[in-house]
Design a protein around this motif. Structure first.
Motif, PDB file in Angstrom:
ATOM      1  N   GLN A 269     -15.518 125.690   1.484  1.00 28.50           N
ATOM      2  CA  GLN A 269     -14.573 126.574   0.811  1.00 28.50           C
ATOM      3  C   GLN A 269     -14.451 126.234  -0.669  1.00 28.50           C
ATOM      4  O   GLN A 269     -14.369 127.129  -1.532  1.00 28.50           O
ATOM      5  N   LYS A 270     -14.487 124.947  -1.006  1.00 29.85           N
ATOM      6  CA  LYS A 270     -14.361 124.536  -2.399  1.00 29.85           C
ATOM      7  C   LYS A 270     -15.670 124.680  -3.166  1.00 29.85           C
ATOM      8  O   LYS A 270     -15.681 125.121  -4.322  1.00 29.85           O
ATOM      9  N   GLN A 271     -16.791 124.296  -2.561  1.00 32.27           N
ATOM     10  CA  GLN A 271     -18.078 124.345  -3.246  1.00 32.27           C
ATOM     11  C   GLN A 271     -18.497 125.780  -3.564  1.00 32.27           C
ATOM     12  O   GLN A 271     -19.037 126.054  -4.630  1.00 32.27           O
ATOM     13  N   LEU A 272     -18.260 126.673  -2.635  1.00 35.74           N
ATOM     14  CA  LEU A 272     -18.678 128.063  -2.827  1.00 35.74           C
ATOM     15  C   LEU A 272     -17.561 128.939  -3.359  1.00 35.74           C
ATOM     16  O   LEU A 272     -17.795 130.134  -3.619  1.00 35.74           O
ATOM     17  N   GLU A 273     -16.371 128.373  -3.487  1.00 34.49           N
ATOM     18  CA  GLU A 273     -15.202 129.116  -3.974  1.00 34.49           C
ATOM     19  C   GLU A 273     -14.962 130.380  -3.148  1.00 34.49           C
ATOM     20  O   GLU A 273     -14.842 131.499  -3.665  1.00 34.49           O
ATOM     21  N   PRO A 296     -28.308 118.007   1.440  1.00 34.97           N
ATOM     22  CA  PRO A 296     -29.199 119.153   1.174  1.00 34.97           C
ATOM     23  C   PRO A 296     -28.448 120.392   0.681  1.00 34.97           C
ATOM     24  O   PRO A 296     -28.997 121.162  -0.120  1.00 34.97           O
ATOM     25  N   VAL A 297     -27.246 120.589   1.139  1.00 35.57           N
ATOM     26  CA  VAL A 297     -26.450 121.746   0.695  1.00 35.57           C
ATOM     27  C   VAL A 297     -26.139 121.623  -0.789  1.00 35.57           C
ATOM     28  O   VAL A 297     -26.308 122.592  -1.570  1.00 35.57           O
ATOM     29  N   LYS A 298     -25.701 120.466  -1.203  1.00 35.16           N
ATOM     30  CA  LYS A 298     -25.396 120.260  -2.619  1.00 35.16           C
ATOM     31  C   LYS A 298     -26.645 120.427  -3.482  1.00 35.16           C
ATOM     32  O   LYS A 298     -26.596 121.031  -4.569  1.00 35.16           O
ATOM     33  N   VAL A 303     -30.220 123.737  -7.249  1.00 37.34           N
ATOM     34  CA  VAL A 303     -31.534 124.342  -7.471  1.00 37.34           C
ATOM     35  C   VAL A 303     -31.402 125.833  -7.763  1.00 37.34           C
ATOM     36  O   VAL A 303     -32.061 126.376  -8.667  1.00 37.34           O
ATOM     37  N   CYS A 304     -30.567 126.514  -6.985  1.00 36.11           N
ATOM     38  CA  CYS A 304     -30.394 127.962  -7.187  1.00 36.11           C
ATOM     39  C   CYS A 304     -29.812 128.275  -8.557  1.00 36.11           C
ATOM     40  O   CYS A 304     -30.203 129.267  -9.207  1.00 36.11           O
ATOM     41  N   THR A 327     -29.531 125.236   3.725  1.00 39.18           N
ATOM     42  CA  THR A 327     -30.222 124.113   4.374  1.00 39.18           C
ATOM     43  C   THR A 327     -31.737 124.243   4.306  1.00 39.18           C
ATOM     44  O   THR A 327     -32.449 123.408   4.871  1.00 39.18           O
ATOM     45  N   THR A 328     -32.245 125.257   3.625  1.00 37.64           N
ATOM     46  CA  THR A 328     -33.695 125.429   3.509  1.00 37.64           C
ATOM     47  C   THR A 328     -34.298 124.309   2.669  1.00 37.64           C
ATOM     48  O   THR A 328     -33.681 123.803   1.724  1.00 37.64           O
ATOM     49  N   ASN A 329     -35.528 123.951   3.040  1.00 38.23           N
ATOM     50  CA  ASN A 329     -36.220 122.915   2.281  1.00 38.23           C
ATOM     51  C   ASN A 329     -36.375 123.317   0.817  1.00 38.23           C
ATOM     52  O   ASN A 329     -36.692 124.472   0.498  1.00 38.23           O
ATOM     53  N   LYS A 330     -36.136 122.372  -0.067  1.00 35.09           N
ATOM     54  CA  LYS A 330     -36.163 122.654  -1.519  1.00 35.09           C
ATOM     55  C   LYS A 330     -37.539 123.140  -1.959  1.00 35.09           C
ATOM     56  O   LYS A 330     -37.663 124.108  -2.744  1.00 35.09           O
TER      57      LYS A 330
END
Length: 420
Positions: A269-273, A296-298, A303-304, A327-330
């Protein structure tokens, strides 16, 4: 004078006999007390003594000692006559008569009874006939060592019923210590209650086997903890269908404590606002977010924004549409974006509109793009005719892709794939 001497002689004899009788009675009293102490000790131990027999034995012992003592103390016949003529001499014949009655009434000592139930067990070296040996039934024990759980299915009721539910034992036996854990479980005490709990949560019967295959540790989790975690999700206003979907798709969340689940929800909730409703929709569509690692989420969020050049609100829109992007591989994520954006020429705005393209396989995107380019139909601009949707490009199966988008046969597409 003669009569006076005779009287003095009789008086001396009478005093002598009285003294002897007093000594004999004291000796008999002491011996009777010692005999009673011995009998009391015998009664308090392992021996069992008849109380009536003990009294008769005490009387016989005291009288016997009195007779022997009187014989040893007065061996002369004159003394025996004097004792018989004395006032206390009438006790001796009475005691002797009582002794004879006692001996006649109980001529042999009592013997303890042998318990009939105390039959010795049969010896293992005793020979038996073939007929008796064929009637002996021995339950087959569990094999001490095995590399597969299938060797225990016929002996273990728990494994047999889990197989009937659809649990894949071939996958569980590859995991360390899971096989030993399943063999120690009792179906009635351990498994049945948790299966009923999963059914109450909303997990369908056809999904019980896959759920236990993914997370067999539900069978060893405390029931109070399981109920507390489901109650927390209900408290957060997750619907019954949403909870059933989350447990079916991500069974490991039942092993997470309430505090950990709460921290995960707060993190997204905080990371994605996001607001509460969108956060619930996010974890309902992809409940593995509550069970996986957060690093991986962070990293994908950075990356995006920094590497791929998407704005924060665009990233928010894409991950709510396709939560698996978190969660997709970078390496996979950057490779797909590079081909779609730089090779196919798709702008950021179109990728944000169809974020499913970032979740597809790069090989499929490349093969279909090159086939459309070979046919001259690689048109992805919304304003141009014969527009090709990115969503249909990656989601349609091969035969529908050829029939509706490429307008070619499936055989032509197969021949083209061999040229790549």
């Amino acid at each position: 004078m003669g009569s006076l001497g005779v009287q003095l002689c009789h008086r001396c004899c009478f005093l002598r006999v009285r003294t002897l009788l007093t000594a004999f009675q004291r000796d008999r009293t002491l011996r009777s007390r010692s005999l009673r102490v011995s009998l009391a000790r015998a009664q308090g131990g392992l021996l069992s003594v008849n109380p009536h027999r003990a009294v008769r034995l005490e009387r016989w012992r005291g009288d016997h000692l009195s007779v022997l003592s009187s014989r040893r103390a007065s061996p002369q016949p004159a003394d025996e006559t004097a004792v018989a003529a004395s006032p206390g001499s009438h006790l001796l014949p009475y005691e002797n008569c009582h002794l004879e009655d006692t001996v006649r009434s109980d001529p042999t000592p009592e013997r303890p009874l042998v318990e009939l139930d105390a039959v010795p067990p049969p010896s293992p070296f005793e020979e038996i006939t073939d007929e008796d040996a064929s009637q002996i039934s021995v339950d087959p024990g569990l094999s001490p060592v095995s590399v597969s759980l299938r060797d225990y299915v016929n002996q273990s009721e728990t494994l047999r019923r889990l197989v009937l539910l659809g649990v894949d034992l071939s996958k569980l036996e590859r995991r360390p210590n899971v096989g030993n854990m399943l063999l120690r479980l009792d179906f009635e005490k351990d498994v049945q209650e948790r299966l009923l709990f999963l059914r109450d949560v909303g997990v369908e019967e056809m999904h019980l086997g896959p759920v236990l295959t993914i997370n067999p540790f539900i069978l060893t989790e405390n029931m109070k903890n399981l109920q507390a975690r489901v109650s927390y999700l209900r408290l957060k206003r997750f619907s019954a269908d949403a909870i059933a979907r989350m447990v079916s798709k991500a069974p490991h969340l039942l092993n997470f404590s309430v505090e950990r689940l709460d921290n995960r929800l707060s993190f997204f909730q905080k990371q994605l606002e996001l607001n509460v409703q969108k956060t619930q929709d996010l974890v309902t569509r992809f409940p593995r977010l509550l069970c996986g690692k957060l690093d991986p989420v962070k990293e994908n969020l950075k990356v995006c924004e920094m590497d791929l050049g998407f704005r924060k609100n665009e990233v928010q829109h894409m991950v709510t549409r396709v939560p698996k992007l978190l969660t997709t591989n970078k390496k996979k994520l950057t490779g797909i974006f590079d081909y779609v954006h730089n090779t196919m020429g798709i702008p950021h705005s179109l990728i944000v509109r169809f974020p499913q393209v970032l979740n597809a396989r790069l090989l499929r995107i490349r093969e279909r793009h090159l086939f459309l380019k070979h046919l001259g139909r690689d048109q992805f601009d919304l304003a141009e005719p014969n527009y090709v949707s990115l969503d249909q490009l990656v989601s349609l199966p091969d035969h529908l892709f050829c029939a509706t988008i490429a307008l070619a046969s499936l055989e032509d597409f197969d021949v083209f794939q061999k040229t790549l």
